[in-house]
Design an enzyme around this catalytic site. Structure first.
Site: not given
Length: 249
Positions: A8, A10, A137, A150, A183
């Site tokens: 991840g 990018t 998280s 999630y 974030v």
């Protein structure tokens, strides 16, 4: 100088981490799904250090195996794996949840992390050294309504990190599990299917964390002395008390 593979890479936390660790002189393996973005970032960071890029989707086991298996011999010995890639889709109660969203989160946040780790761990064990950083998280700490799946996937990351530590410490491999709070990245834009106005409300009225803040924390962990392992780190913006409580002005 370490050879560091970042999934991840990018955007968001992954991109900020790649930029910081490149400035520190490490060799970087950028992983992502978007060829043009990978090429652009590789070109940019190559001015600072050695960079290699791999295009693949962590949710696809065959792509993971093919991409990582294609690394040239001088890039095979990975010192640090940063399992950053992941996603959140939708904010619905279970009864109204979309199964495609569930599959995307489970495949990316859990299975993808496992697929990539499975490819990297054997080499670390052979060398009796290495460091794996998993990005979880604060959603793993406290489940919240409309985000059950999630939260479950991030709880799984915590459990996988604990299991890795139990299995790999004897091989000199460090495991770090990082739990960021709010974030400001593209996270909410993805969750809300590109609705940038709705995403902006998530960060309204307070100062959220920035991707650079998490990058700093990752760098601190992987640069710790050999005998020091930061096992778990929870990072909130000052305005956030726990996953569900943010004080806004």
């Amino acid at each position: 100088m370490k050879t560091i593979l970042i999934t991840g890479a990018t955007s968001g936390i992954g991109k900020s981490t790649a930029e910081l660790l490149a400035r520190q002189g490490n060799r970087i393996i950028l992983c992502g799904r978007r060829s043009e973005v990978l090429e652009s970032l590789q070109s940019e960071l190559s001015k600072l250090t050695e960079v290699f890029s791999l295009k693949f989707d962590i949710r696809n086991l065959e792509e993971v195996e093919t991409a990582i298996g294609s690394l040239p011999e001088n890039w095979e010995n990975i010192d640090v794996l940063i399992n950053n890639a992941g996603n959140a889709h939708g904010l619905d109660p279970l009864a109204a949840g979309k199964t495609d969203d569930w599959d995307s989160m489970i495949d990316g946040n859990v299975k993808g992390l496992l697929y990539v780790s499975k490819m990297i761990i054997p080499g670390m064990k052979e060398r009796n050294s290495g460091h794996i950083v998993n990005i979880s998280s604060v959603a793993a700490r406290q489940t919240y309504a409309n985000g059950v799946v999630y939260c479950a996937t991030k709880k799984a990351v915590d459990v996988i990190s604990e299991g890795m530590r139990i299995e790999l410490t004897e091989f000199g491999i460090k495991i770090t599990n990082i739990q960021p709070g709010a974030v400001e990245t593209d996270f909410s834009v993805v969750r809300f299917k590109g609705d940038s106005e709705r995403a902006a409300t998530v960060y309204a009225g307070y100062e959220p964390l920035k991707a650079e803040d998490i990058a700093d924390s990752i760098a601190y962990c992987i640069n710790a002395p050999k005998h020091v392992c930061i096992s778990d780190m929870t990072i909130y913006p000052t305005a956030q008390a726990e996953p569900r409580t943010i004080y806004r002005k």
